[in-house]
Design an enzyme around this catalytic site. Structure first.
Site, short mmCIF file in Angstrom:
data_model
loop_
_atom_site.label_atom_id
_atom_site.label_comp_id
_atom_site.label_asym_id
_atom_site.label_seq_id
_atom_site.Cartn_x
_atom_site.Cartn_y
_atom_site.Cartn_z
N LYS A 171 64.92 117.90 29.34
CA LYS A 171 65.53 116.81 28.58
C LYS A 171 66.87 116.42 29.19
CE LYS A 171 63.34 117.85 24.12
NZ LYS A 171 63.57 118.20 22.69
N HIS A 239 52.90 123.71 22.33
CA HIS A 239 54.32 124.02 22.18
C HIS A 239 54.52 125.43 21.60
CE1 HIS A 239 58.43 122.70 22.43
NE2 HIS A 239 58.67 123.13 21.20
N HIS A 265 67.79 124.73 26.85
CA HIS A 265 68.45 124.23 25.65
C HIS A 265 69.89 123.85 25.98
CE1 HIS A 265 65.60 126.48 22.67
NE2 HIS A 265 65.12 125.32 23.05
N TYR A 274 65.15 131.58 17.46
CA TYR A 274 64.23 132.63 17.84
C TYR A 274 64.62 133.99 17.30
CZ TYR A 274 62.24 129.06 20.75
OH TYR A 274 61.67 127.90 21.16
#
Length: 293
Positions: A171, A239, A265, A274
């Site tokens: 991203k 995913h 991230h 997580y």
């Protein structure tokens, strides 16, 4: 030639199954023959295999579950041995037996056992060998390297030849380096060797059946069908394999900063989810193992 070997050759030559599917199905056939030899106390040949009953298959699955096989792999094992028995019987009826089902409840990460079984099931269902090899490689990338499905689709031939790491663009065009397990490298290289289309440096690595870029929707649809056959929950998606990669690493001692880099991230807060997932898994272990739980 023994029957499991003849079965493996049939899968590879006549049904053009991928090498990993052939290995898995041959292994299941060999395990069935060994089990029946003990179970019946005598030799196992084509005639005796034709007489296998539901009770025999149920006993075989019970023995495999006793070896620690999970639900998804047990369903795969049943599918493989039924295919083997169908080959031996030459098209005659094969005993039907419902595979194990996963209980519904709070969503949990896909286990390593389930992740591999899911990838194998998707690959085995492909209509062509190279497509099965492609799907196997894609799903191993998601679980084995933690890629988003869009990141896997965006890979080009420029990543070849593969090394121990791979540069991935995520991203916001952020590039990160991810390690490649030998099994993941082998899967990608196996796909490239079978792909009927040239893999140029500036062309998509993963191709659709007609040579264009592979659509993520095709992978999602294949996973949806496979999870139904394996009795996995509706949250078992492509995913979810990335989530499981993160959860299993955390459970093996990776810290949040390392995980943040591997997942791409931008914020540590994105990675902190997580810890809750892993805590839920640990609570399951505690409840199942502690004598006073």
């Amino acid at each position: 030639m023994d029957l499991p070997t003849a079965f493996a050759e049939h899968l590879f030559r006549d049904r053009r199954r991928s090498s990993h599917t052939v290995r898995a199905y041959r292994g299941a056939a060999e395990r069935l023959v060994v089990f029946l030899r003990r179970h019946w106390g005598g030799p196992v040949d084509r005639a005796t295999l034709a007489a296998v009953s539901q009770a025999d298959l149920r006993a075989f699955l019970a023995a495999r579950r006793g070896d620690g096989l999970g639900n998804a792999s047990a369903a795969r094992e049943l599918s493989a041995v039924r295919s083997f028995l169908g080959f031996v019987a030459g098209g005659d009826a094969v005993p039907r037996l419902k595979g194990p089902r996963v209980k519904k409840g709070v969503p949990r990460p896909v286990s390593p056992d389930e992740a591999v079984a899911l990838a194998e099931e998707v690959a085995d269902a492909a209509r062509e060998q190279w497509i099965g090899a492609r799907d196997w490689a894609v799903l191993l990338l998601l679980y084995g390297a933690g890629l988003r499905i869009g990141e896997a689709m965006a890979l080009t031939g420029g990543v070849l030849p593969l090394g121990e790491t791979m540069a991935v663009t995520g991203k916001r065009a952020k590039t990160r380096i991810v390690p490649l397990l030998p099994q993941v490298r082998e899967a990608i290289e196996g796909y490239v060797a079978l792909c009927p289309y040239p893999v140029a440096r500036d062309e998509p690595l993963f191709r659709g059946a007609r040579g264009g870029p592979l659509s993520p929707a095709l992978i999602r649809r294949a996973v949806q069908g496979a999870r139904g056959r394996l009795g996995l929950g509706s949250r078992t998606t492509p995913h979810a394999l990335r989530h499981s990669f993160a959860t299993h690493l955390l459970g093996r001692g990776a810290d949040l900063r390392q995980l943040q880099e591997l997942l791409g991230h931008a914020s540590l807060s994105s990675t902190q989810i997580y810890t809750a997932v892993d805590a839920a898994h640990l609570l399951d272990v505690y409840r199942n193992a502690h004598p006073r739980a």
